[in-house]
Design an enzyme around this catalytic site. Structure first.
Site, PDB file in Angstrom:
ATOM      1  CE  LYS A  68       2.036   0.159   1.227  1.00  0.00           C
ATOM      2  NZ  LYS A  68       1.359   1.088   2.113  1.00  0.00           N
ATOM      3  CG  ASP A 104       2.166   1.960   5.766  1.00  0.00           C
ATOM      4  OD1 ASP A 104       2.927   2.940   5.619  1.00  0.00           O
ATOM      5  OD2 ASP A 104       1.776   1.252   4.813  1.00  0.00           O
ATOM      6  N   GLY A 133      -8.359  -1.643   2.010  1.00  0.00           N
ATOM      7  CA  GLY A 133      -7.139  -2.073   1.347  1.00  0.00           C
ATOM      8  C   GLY A 133      -6.012  -2.247   2.359  1.00  0.00           C
ATOM      9  N   GLY A 134      -4.776  -2.179   1.853  1.00  0.00           N
ATOM     10  CA  GLY A 134      -3.615  -2.374   2.713  1.00  0.00           C
ATOM     11  C   GLY A 134      -3.509  -1.327   3.806  1.00  0.00           C
ATOM     12  CB  ALA A 135      -3.997   2.348   3.840  1.00  0.00           C
ATOM     13  CB  THR A 157     -15.518  -3.530  -3.040  1.00  0.00           C
ATOM     14  OG1 THR A 157     -15.195  -2.630  -4.114  1.00  0.00           O
ATOM     15  CG2 THR A 157     -15.780  -4.916  -3.590  1.00  0.00           C
ATOM     16  NE  ARG A 160      -9.425  -4.585  -1.229  1.00  0.00           N
ATOM     17  CZ  ARG A 160      -8.721  -3.628  -1.809  1.00  0.00           C
ATOM     18  NH1 ARG A 160      -9.338  -2.668  -2.483  1.00  0.00           N
ATOM     19  NH2 ARG A 160      -7.410  -3.627  -1.733  1.00  0.00           N
TER      20      ARG A 160
HETATM   21  P1  NAP Z   1      -5.418  -0.072  -1.862  1.00  0.00           P
HETATM   22  O1  NAP Z   1      -5.028  -1.323  -1.168  1.00  0.00           O
HETATM   23  O2  NAP Z   1      -5.337   0.032  -3.342  1.00  0.00           O
HETATM   24  O3  NAP Z   1      -6.944   0.269  -1.400  1.00  0.00           O
HETATM   25  C1  NAP Z   1      -7.623   1.394  -1.918  1.00  0.00           C
HETATM   26  C2  NAP Z   1      -8.863   1.652  -1.092  1.00  0.00           C
HETATM   27  O4  NAP Z   1      -9.489   2.853  -1.580  1.00  0.00           O
HETATM   28  C3  NAP Z   1      -9.919   0.547  -1.193  1.00  0.00           C
HETATM   29  O5  NAP Z   1     -10.640   0.486   0.007  1.00  0.00           O
HETATM   30  C4  NAP Z   1     -10.786   1.067  -2.342  1.00  0.00           C
HETATM   31  O6  NAP Z   1     -12.107   0.560  -2.321  1.00  0.00           O
HETATM   32  C5  NAP Z   1     -10.825   2.533  -2.000  1.00  0.00           C
HETATM   33  N1  NAP Z   1     -11.187   3.370  -3.152  1.00  0.00           N
HETATM   34  C6  NAP Z   1     -10.408   3.655  -4.223  1.00  0.00           C
HETATM   35  N2  NAP Z   1     -11.066   4.479  -5.069  1.00  0.00           N
HETATM   36  C7  NAP Z   1     -12.279   4.732  -4.498  1.00  0.00           C
HETATM   37  C8  NAP Z   1     -13.395   5.507  -4.875  1.00  0.00           C
HETATM   38  N3  NAP Z   1     -13.410   6.216  -6.030  1.00  0.00           N
HETATM   39  N4  NAP Z   1     -14.465   5.552  -4.046  1.00  0.00           N
HETATM   40  C9  NAP Z   1     -14.455   4.849  -2.884  1.00  0.00           C
HETATM   41  N5  NAP Z   1     -13.429   4.093  -2.464  1.00  0.00           N
HETATM   42  C10 NAP Z   1     -12.345   4.014  -3.258  1.00  0.00           C
HETATM   43  O7  NAP Z   1      -4.576   1.177  -1.325  1.00  0.00           O
HETATM   44  P2  NAP Z   1      -4.015   1.384   0.167  1.00  0.00           P
HETATM   45  O8  NAP Z   1      -2.617   0.915   0.262  1.00  0.00           O
HETATM   46  O9  NAP Z   1      -5.014   0.831   1.122  1.00  0.00           O
HETATM   47  O10 NAP Z   1      -3.961   2.995   0.250  1.00  0.00           O
HETATM   48  C11 NAP Z   1      -5.144   3.762   0.406  1.00  0.00           C
HETATM   49  C12 NAP Z   1      -4.763   5.237   0.485  1.00  0.00           C
HETATM   50  O11 NAP Z   1      -3.981   5.471   1.655  1.00  0.00           O
HETATM   51  C13 NAP Z   1      -3.896   5.696  -0.708  1.00  0.00           C
HETATM   52  O12 NAP Z   1      -4.345   6.968  -1.138  1.00  0.00           O
HETATM   53  C14 NAP Z   1      -2.512   5.831  -0.131  1.00  0.00           C
HETATM   54  O13 NAP Z   1      -1.762   6.856  -0.760  1.00  0.00           O
HETATM   55  C15 NAP Z   1      -2.821   6.204   1.311  1.00  0.00           C
HETATM   56  N6  NAP Z   1      -1.716   5.800   2.206  1.00  0.00           N
HETATM   57  C16 NAP Z   1      -1.044   6.795   2.834  1.00  0.00           C
HETATM   58  C17 NAP Z   1       0.004   6.464   3.669  1.00  0.00           C
HETATM   59  C18 NAP Z   1       0.754   7.576   4.365  1.00  0.00           C
HETATM   60  O14 NAP Z   1       1.860   7.324   4.838  1.00  0.00           O
HETATM   61  N7  NAP Z   1       0.163   8.747   4.485  1.00  0.00           N
HETATM   62  C19 NAP Z   1       0.380   5.118   3.859  1.00  0.00           C
HETATM   63  C20 NAP Z   1      -0.354   4.136   3.198  1.00  0.00           C
HETATM   64  C21 NAP Z   1      -1.399   4.489   2.366  1.00  0.00           C
HETATM   65  P3  NAP Z   1     -12.483  -0.777  -3.154  1.00  0.00           P
HETATM   66  O15 NAP Z   1     -12.066  -1.926  -2.299  1.00  0.00           O
HETATM   67  O16 NAP Z   1     -13.950  -0.650  -3.338  1.00  0.00           O
HETATM   68  O17 NAP Z   1     -11.711  -0.692  -4.463  1.00  0.00           O
END
Ligand code: NAP
Length: 276
Positions: A68, A104, A133-135, A157, A160
């Site tokens: 993204k 989003d 993260g991005g969400a 983290t 971040r």
């Molecule tokens: P991203 O940028 O990769 O960020 C991932 C986030 O999850 C970071 O804050 C990361 O923390 C954290 N994380 C991952 N594994 C973890 C663990 N084991 N324990 C604690 N924290 C953990 O992804 P994103 O785009 O923000 O998406 C995040 C989630 O939202 C995804 O599951 C995605 O499918 C969902 N989402 C859903 C929609 C929807 O339409 N429903 C839309 C967008 C996103 P660190 O910084 O410490 O790595």
């Protein structure tokens, strides 16, 4: 006028798990639009070339993890919401130039309205946002528009978390070193981490969530997430990310084609797949 795109893609890595093709193709078929929506698994090193080829064919589409921010950087222009979120999840081509948006933000706002009730945006809430993260950036972009709402931000983290907190100092009132502290005293908990996507792990122990709070989990999976099921069992209002997925997709459909998206058709196609 920009011609309708004849090719729609989802750019991500990996993308095999995505359910966007299921409900977008149902919507295209229902609307009688002769286009297909396909998931493209694109590693980072191939993204630039792939996007150039898509621009040349006038394609449009969505972007998911981890591209993204990279696609935002490749756009000739971004909508104000995409600019603020620093991420693009929806794109199209106008006069040979790539335009990026972030639906989003609207998807999350719609999910929150559905759960909390009322036509107006939520107001006067303290919101625990888990993730950076991005969400989480899209969530904060939406909350920034809600009257008198502030957030406490937690992320695994801390560096971040702190970077995101600085970018959204308008609404981030404080940060927390653990999720239990983040949710103390809040009226809404938002899980914007990927915790619970692949297993039954909870982003925060449900006993720590105030009894008056609501829970929005952006993660979705068949049978809902463990966090949502546990929150409901505690008597809390809770929803997973399926509603947000459909709404961000519906908003994208409307950007690409300029006609209302058949939300019921999209929702039914997604619900059927999640149930199967
Ligand atoms: P991203 O940028 O990769 O960020 C991932 C986030 O999850 C970071 O804050 C990361 O923390 C954290 N994380 C991952 N594994 C973890 C663990 N084991 N324990 C604690 N924290 C953990 O992804 P994103 O785009 O923000 O998406 C995040 C989630 O939202 C995804 O599951 C995605 O499918 C969902 N989402 C859903 C929609 C929807 O339409 N429903 C839309 C967008 C996103 P660190 O910084 O410490 O790595």
């Amino acid at each position: 006028m920009t011609p309708r795109p004849s090719r729609l893609v989802l750019l991500g890595h990996p993308v095999r798990h995505s359910l966007s093709p299921v409900f977008q193709n149902a919507a295209l078929q229902h609307a009688g639009i002769p286009a297909r929506y396909e998931a493209l698994d694109v590693p980072l090193e191939a993204l630039d070339g792939c996007v150039r080829a898509l621009i040349a064919e006038g394609a449009a589409g969505n972007v998911t993890v981890p591209h993204k921010e990279a696609v935002a950087a490749l756009c000739a222009s971004r909508t104000p919401l995409a600019e603020r979120a620093g991420a693009v999840n929806t794109f199209w081509v106008e006069a040979g130039a790539l335009i990026g948006d972030n639906t989003d933000v609207a998807g999350f706002a719609s999910l929150a309205r559905q759960l909390l009730g009322g036509d107006a945006p939520p107001r006067d809430l303290t919101i625990a946002v888990l993730g950076a993260g991005g969400a989480a950036a899209a969530v904060l972009t939406a909350i920034e528009q809600w009257p008198n709402c502030t957030t406490i931000l937690y992320n695994r983290t801390p560096a971040r978390r702190d970077r995101l907190a600085r970018r959204f100092a308008t609404v981030v009132r404080g940060t927390a070193d653990d999720p239990v502290r983040a949710v103390a005293g809040c009226g809404l908990v938002v899980n914007a981490t990927s915790v619970g996507l692949a297993d039954d792990v909870h982003p925060v122990p449900v006993e720590a969530i105030p009894r008056t709070a609501a829970v929005l989990d952006l993660v979705y999976r068949p049978g809902e997430t463990a966090g949502v099921r546990a929150a409901r069992a505690r008597g809390l209002r809770a929803a997973d990310g399926a509603g947000m997925l459909v709404e961000q997709g519906a908003a994208a459909f409307e950007r690409w084609f300029g006609v209302p998206a058949p939300r019921d058709v999209m929702w039914n196609a997604l619900a059927e797949r999640l149930a199967s």
